[in-house]
Design a protein around this motif. Sequence first.
Motif, mmCIF file in Angstrom:
data_model
loop_
_atom_site.group_PDB
_atom_site.id
_atom_site.type_symbol
_atom_site.label_atom_id
_atom_site.label_comp_id
_atom_site.label_asym_id
_atom_site.label_seq_id
_atom_site.Cartn_x
_atom_site.Cartn_y
_atom_site.Cartn_z
ATOM 1 N N SER A 176 0.800 -1.228 0.000
ATOM 2 C CA SER A 176 0.000 0.000 0.000
ATOM 3 C C SER A 176 0.833 1.280 0.000
ATOM 4 N N CYS A 177 1.971 1.293 0.674
ATOM 5 C CA CYS A 177 2.643 2.592 0.846
ATOM 6 C C CYS A 177 3.447 3.003 -0.381
ATOM 7 N N ARG A 178 3.846 2.061 -1.203
ATOM 8 C CA ARG A 178 4.606 2.284 -2.448
ATOM 9 C C ARG A 178 6.010 2.824 -2.187
ATOM 10 N N THR A 225 4.860 13.210 -0.733
ATOM 11 C CA THR A 225 3.402 13.190 -0.821
ATOM 12 C C THR A 225 2.775 12.812 0.513
ATOM 13 N N THR A 240 2.609 15.616 3.034
ATOM 14 C CA THR A 240 1.850 16.854 2.841
ATOM 15 C C THR A 240 0.927 17.116 4.021
ATOM 16 N N ASN A 241 0.379 16.063 4.585
ATOM 17 C CA ASN A 241 -0.544 16.246 5.699
ATOM 18 C C ASN A 241 0.111 16.091 7.064
ATOM 19 N N TYR A 272 -1.501 1.714 7.248
ATOM 20 C CA TYR A 272 -2.403 0.597 7.574
ATOM 21 C C TYR A 272 -1.761 -0.475 8.454
ATOM 22 N N GLY A 297 -10.203 7.752 1.246
ATOM 23 C CA GLY A 297 -9.392 8.784 0.622
ATOM 24 C C GLY A 297 -8.383 9.343 1.612
ATOM 25 N N ALA A 298 -8.066 10.618 1.440
ATOM 26 C CA ALA A 298 -7.058 11.239 2.294
ATOM 27 C C ALA A 298 -7.575 11.452 3.709
ATOM 28 N N TRP A 346 -5.918 3.772 -0.015
ATOM 29 C CA TRP A 346 -5.010 2.659 0.296
ATOM 30 C C TRP A 346 -3.560 3.011 -0.026
ATOM 31 N N CYS A 347 -3.317 3.552 -1.202
ATOM 32 C CA CYS A 347 -1.908 3.770 -1.553
ATOM 33 C C CYS A 347 -1.566 5.257 -1.612
ATOM 34 N N THR A 348 -0.309 5.528 -1.343
ATOM 35 C CA THR A 348 0.135 6.891 -1.102
ATOM 36 C C THR A 348 -0.027 7.840 -2.299
ATOM 37 N N PRO A 349 0.457 7.476 -3.490
ATOM 38 C CA PRO A 349 0.414 8.473 -4.564
ATOM 39 C C PRO A 349 -1.012 8.950 -4.851
ATOM 40 N N ARG A 400 -3.870 8.543 -2.802
ATOM 41 C CA ARG A 400 -4.556 9.104 -1.636
ATOM 42 C C ARG A 400 -4.101 10.530 -1.352
ATOM 43 N N ASP A 401 -2.798 10.739 -1.348
ATOM 44 C CA ASP A 401 -2.286 12.059 -0.985
ATOM 45 C C ASP A 401 -1.861 12.883 -2.193
ATOM 46 N N GLY A 402 -1.761 12.231 -3.356
ATOM 47 C CA GLY A 402 -1.396 12.964 -4.569
ATOM 48 C C GLY A 402 -2.579 13.701 -5.170
#
Lengths: 919, 423
Positions: free
Chosen positions: A44-46, A94, A97-98, A155, A176-177, B345-348, B350-352
Motif C-alpha cells: 500500500s505505501c509504495r 506526498t 503533505t498532511n 495501515y 481517501g485522504a 489505500w496507496c500513497t500516490p 490518496r495524498d497525490g
Amino acid sequence: MPTIVIDGEPYDVDGDKNLLETCLQLDKDLPYFCWHPAMGSVGSCRQCAVTQYQDENDERGRMVMSCMTPITDGMIVSLKDEATQEFRDSCIETVMTNHPHDCPVCEEGGECHLQDMTNMSGHTQRVYQGPKRTHRNQDLGPFINHEMNRCIACYRCVRYYQDYVGDTDLQAQGSGAKVFFGRHKDGALESEFSGNLVEVCPTGVFTDKTFSKHFVRKWDLQSAPSVCMHCAIGCNTSPGERNGTLRRIVNRYNGDVNGYFLCDRGRFGYDFVNDQRRLAEPLVQQGDSLDSTDRDDALAQYANLSADCEVIGIGSPRASLEANFALQQLVGEDNFYSGLASSEQALHQTSLTVLESTSALIASLRQVEQADAVLVLGEDILNTAPRLALAVKQATKNLGLNMAADARIPSWQAAAVKNLAQNQRSPLFMLTPAATRMDSIAQSCHNDVPANLARLGMAIANAIDGGAPGVNDLDDQEKELVAVIAETLKGASKPLVISGSGCFDVAVVQAAANISRALAAENDKAAIHLVLPEVNSLGLAMLCSKKPEADLNAAMKRTVDQVNGQAAVVVLENDLYRRAGKGLVDDFFDAAQSVVVIDSFHNDTTARAQLALPAATFAESEGTMVSSEARAQRYFAVHNTEGYVASSWKWLAELNKSVSWTHLDQLTAACANSSPLLAGITLAAPDREFRLNDQKVARQSHRYSGRGSATAHISVNETRVAQDDESALAFSMEGRQSNLPPALQPGIWSPGWNSNEAINKFQDEIGGHLKGGDPGIRLLDKATAGTQSGWFDSIPQKSMPGSQGYRLVPLHHIFGSEEFSSGSNAIAQRSPKPYAALCAADASALEVDQQGWLKVELNSGQWTLSVAVDDSLPRGVLGLPSGLTGLGGLQGAAYGGSASISKTQSPVIASDQTSGGGE
Amino acid sequence: METPLTQNIGPGKAPPNLAQYQANGGYEGLRNALNVSPEAAMDVVKESNLSGRGGAGFPTGLKWSFVPSGENSPTPKYLVANGDEMEPGTFKDRLLVEGDPHQLIEGMIISAYAIGASVGFIFLRCEYVLAAERCEKAIAECLENNLLGKDILGSGFDFELYVHGSAGRYICGEETALINSLEGRRANPRAKPPFPQVSGLWGKPTVVNNVETLCNVPHILRNGAEWYQNLGIGADSGTKLYGASGRVKTPGTWELPLGVPVRDLIEKHGGGMQDGYKMKGFLPGGGSTDFLTGEHLDLPMNYESIGKAGSRMGTGQLIIMDDQVCPVGMVLNLIQFFAQESCGWCTPCRDGLPQIQHLLEKLERGEGSWEELETLAEFPRFLGPGNTFCALAPGAVEPLQSALKYFKDDFDNHIKQKCCPYG
Ligand SMILES: Cc1cc2nc3c(=O)[nH]c(=O)nc-3n(C[C@H](O)[C@H](O)[C@H](O)COP(=O)(O)O)c2cc1C
Ligand code: SF4
Ligand code: SF4
Ligand code: SF4
Ligand code: FES
C-alpha cells in the motif's frame, strides 16, 4: 538457491522471501512503511519501489514494489536507478503533505521510522503549501496516546490489530485522504496487546502514555537488556531510565521467545518500580514502628537477630535464582523453604518433573507458532501467559498458510493469504473453567471444573495411546469431544498441548503430560508447554527439587511446632500474605523470634518485620530467571541503585559471614554447581569480565545528552559515572555500541535506523534468530529415552459441582492478577474490582443479578463481592478472580475447595472484608 | 443494423416480463448452452471474440478459462455482474439493467454454467434503486419458472442469484475492491496475483464481468459466434453501447456496431454540437480517459485505435468539451471526484490527488504560479500505471495529462491573466 543481481552485484538469496526482505537481509537500505516482518506485505505505501529489468539488454526497466515481488532466479534489479529513487522521494513528499512536521514536540522523535525513511529517501524540500487535513484524536485508555494528524496511512496498525491479533475495536474509517484509524468512539482499546501499536506504528500517532507521564527524549534514556517480570514466559525487554526513574519498556527481539511483540502487562506494568511504596532505606523495629537506619546498623541488627537461633529462609518465585540460592546458602539447605504453599509447590514440582522427563518437545514460542493443532487444557493463557496466547493465535493461521502454499501464494502475501483462508483456521481446542477471549478462534471450547477437565485430558491421552490410563464414566458428549480432539492431535504434524498451573490442579498438568507423551510416541514433533505463574517459578522449582517437601507450609509448621520462639525467619522478596491464609501467616510470624524481610516494597509482610532491607527491583539489579520453557535468562540493571538499596543477592552475601561472594558471577557459578539441572545457567549471558576490544558495553546511546547538561544551570561539576562491577555493561555512553552479543544488547540501533525497525540488521534472516544466537539457554528439552516418564495414572473423581457447596474456580486477569504490575498505575486502572462470578441459572436461584452482592465464605475467610454473571460457568461453580489486591487472603490453595454463598446487601464499609488487604 | 442488446429497450418502454422476454427469443441462448457441455459453451464465447465492456476490453472467454475446473477444483465458484457504473459520463449499464433485466440474468446463467459457478451477484451502484427492483422482480419470475435455483430446466445445473446494492463508492467498480465490499470489508482493491478467477470472493474462484459484457452472452449462444463476429466493423466483434454527453444536440446512448467512427457518434447520433458551440475535445470513454481532439474524429471507436491515439476506449461513453468550457475547470471537476473517491489505500493516489486538486483550484482562481504548473505537470507520471496499487489513479490523471498536452495555452492563460479566462 536463486541468484539475483542488484545494482550489478550478484547475490545468492533465499527464494522464499520477497525482494524487499531480500534486500534488507543483504544489509541494503531500502525504505518501507507498510511491510512488517511479522505481518508480511500488502503493497500500500509504495515506498519500497525498485527497478526491475527484463534482461541484461533492458535499459529502462520497470518499477516494481519490492515487497510485492517474489524472487526469481536470475532477476536483475536496481535500488539506485534514478527513476525509482525519485519516485521514493516523491512518495515521502506526498505522504508528508498532511504530516504536521512536529518532530520537536513529537514523542516518536528520535526513534521514528518516518524520520528515518524521510532521510533515507532524500526528501528535504517541502513544496506543498496547501492546507493539511486534521483529525480529532481519541482517548484510548491509560496505555496509549492518539495523535492522528501524524498518520501516514500505512495501515500497519489495523493490520496488526485485526489480522495479527484478531481484535476488532481499532478500525480504518472513512476513505481517501481522510482515512482515520481509531475506535468507533473514545475508550480503552480492548486488546491485551495494544501496546505493540507504539512500535508497529511508524509515526507518532500511537505513543506510550505511561512514558508521556515522565517523558524524556528517547536518546536520553539509559537501557539494559532485561527480562519481563510479569509472568513466566520471559519476554525480553529493553527498559529505559533517566535520572533514577524508570520511564518505559520496549520490546527486545528474541527469535525464540517474544519476537517483535510484548503484552500490555509487560509493557505498561513497570511503573511499580517508581512507586511511593518502595523501601528506600533499611527499617528497624523500634517499639510499634519501623524506623529507618543505615546499612552498617542494619547488618549489625541482623547479627543480633540471628544470633544463637535457627535461621529459616523463605525463598520466592519472583526473586532471581542467585538471590534464592544466596538465601539457601545463608540458612543452609535444611532451613530453606520455597515460599510457596504446599498445593502450589506440588503443582510446580509436578510441572518440573513433567518437563524433566518429557518425551515431547518443550515448545518455545517460535515452536508454538508453528503448531498445526493446539489443545489448551485448563489454562486461561490470554490472562496467565499473554504472549503465549498471541503465539497460539498465530498457530491457528497455519492452515491458511498451507492452503496458500498449495495455491502457490507466498506466505508473505499477507492479504492474499488472508483472503484465501477467510475464517478457516488450524484447530485449537480450549478446555477451560470459563469462557476466554480465545474461544472465538477455537474449533471447539468446553468449560468445566478443573477435575473434570483433567478427566477429559486423561481420556484424550488414552484415545491417542491405549497404553495411557483410561476414564470410564464419561458422558456421550464428552466422549465425542475426546474422540475429535484425539483424532485431530494425532493427525497433526506438529501437535501442541498447553496446560499449566492456572487451575491450581495437579491432575490437569498430569493429564496434559499424558497427552503429550501419547503424541510423542508416534510423532517426534509433538510438543508441550506448561504455563507457570511467576517469572522464576520454574527456577525456584529447580532449586527446590531436591527437597520438594520444603514448602511454606512446612516452614510454618516447623516454626510453630518445633522451634517456637527460637527461630529467625528471613523472607526474600515474598509477601507471604499472598501465599497463605492470614491466620497461618500471623501464627508463623508470631512464633518466630524475629522476622527479617528483604524486599523492594512495603507490604503486609514487611509490616511484620523486625528488620526490613531495601532490595533493588529488576531495574536496578541483575540475575537469572528461568522461564516456563526452561530458558535461563539474565537480566541486567538498567541503572544504579541509590542510597542503601541493594540487590537482594548482595544483602544476602553480606549477611553471610561464611562466604565471600563479591560478584554475581560467583553466585551464578556456585548456583550452577549446586545442581545438574542448573548447570547451564552461567551460559545465559557473558560474564562481567567480557570485553569487546577491551571495552565494556555502553548502556547509553552515543546520542545521549551530556551528563552535565541536565543540571548545568545548577552546577557544571561533572560527577563520576556509576561503575558497574557486576556485568560487562557500563552506565555510560562510552563503550561498545555495535557487534554486541545479543544477551548484552541494551537496545536496537543501526546507522540510519533509529527505531526498532533496525532489528532487521541483527537477525540471521528476516524474522529469524539473532545473529550470535537468541539470548538465554535452555536448561531442559525432550528427555533422552531412558529418563522419560511413565504415565500419570491417578484419575480424579468426576466432580459434581453444586453437590457440596459451590466449587471454586480461579479467574485470571492480565491486568490485576499479577503482583508487580498491579502496583503500576496504568495497569491498576484496567484491573477489575473484586467480584464473584456464577452462571445465570445459579444467580437467579440465589435471586441476585449483575447489580447484586454475595457473601462468599471459605475456610480462609469471607468476602462480600459484587455479582458477575458469566454463563460459561457450569452450574454450582463460583469463579473468583485470582490475585486481585482487593481479595487479599484468597490464595491458590483455596481454589481446590468449595464455598458457601448467599445473597447479601451492598457493603457499606470496607471492613466487611474481614480478611486481607482490601481496597 | 441489428441491435440485439437493446432489442427490448426503448424510450418509455417498460422492461419485458419473462413471457414477453421469452416471446422475443429470450432464454433460447440458455437452452442452447444447457444442451452442450460447459466447455463447449465457453468455446462459443471464446470464438465470438467478445471482449470485456468494463473498460479494459479483455477477451471474455480467455478470462473465463483461467477459472480452475474439474473435480478437485475449489467450490463454490462465483460470478459477479459489475453494475457499479460510477464512471463520470457513463450510464449504459443502467439502461441495460433497467430496460431488460432478463437479458442480464440470462447472460449470467449461461456464463455461470460455462465457468461452473453456483452463486451469482448483481452488484449495482447504490443509486440504481429502480434497476435493483427490476432485477429482484425478474429473479423472482425465474425462480418460479425453474430458470434459477436447483436443476435449471432439468439440466442438473444449479445457480442462485442475488442483487447487492453498493454502499456508493467509485472504487467498488474495481473488481477486487468490489469483492472486498461484497465480503463486507473495506472497499480497497486486492493485489493481483492471485487473480479473482483463482482466489476471489471468499477465497473462491470468481469471475467479475461488466453488465454489458454479460448482456452479450445470450445472443452469442442463441445466434452463434460467427453471427456475433459479423456484427462488428472490420476485426471488431459485436455491438457496443456508445454514448455522448456534453453540448451536443441529442445526447444519449445508442447501440452501434463496435468500431464506428467517432465522428458518427458526435455528428450523426449526437446530432452535432449545439448552435454557437464548437467541439474542443472529448473524453472517449468516461472521466478517466485521456482527451482526444478534432484530429481524432475519424478514428474507429474500438479499443485498439483509441489506445493508439493515446487514450482509452473505456466505457465508450463520450464526454464532449466545447469551446466555452474551461479545460482547467473541467479537469478540476474530475480531479475533485477522483480525490474524493480514492479509496485511501496507496500513497500516490490518496495524498497525490488532493494536491493536484489544490494546485488546480489555485490555478482556476488565478492564483497559480509557473512553478506550481510545473509541479502539476509532474503528477501524471507520479500517479502513472504501476506506481499505484490499482488503476484508479492512473485513470484519474489521464484527463489532466492530456489537457496539459492539448490545452496547455489555457493553463498558461490562467497564470498570465491571473484569472480564469472563461469567466
Ligand atoms: C477505479 C475503477 C473503477 C471501475 N469501475 C467499473 C465499473 O463501474 N463497472 C465495470 O464493469 N468495471 C469497472 N472497472 C473495471 C473492473 O475492474 C473490471 O475490469 C471489469 O468489471 C471487468 O469486466 P469485463 O471483463 O467484463 O470488462 C473499474 C476499474 C477501476 C480501476
Ligand atoms: S496510525 Fe500509524 S500505523 Fe496506523 S496507519 Fe497511521 S501511521 Fe500507519
Ligand atoms: S507475556 Fe508475560 S513475559 Fe511476556 S510481556 Fe507479557 S507478562 Fe511479560
Ligand atoms: S490507486 Fe491506490 S488509493 Fe487510489 S483507489 Fe487504487 S488502491 Fe486506492
Ligand atoms: S513496503 Fe512495499 S509498498 Fe509498502
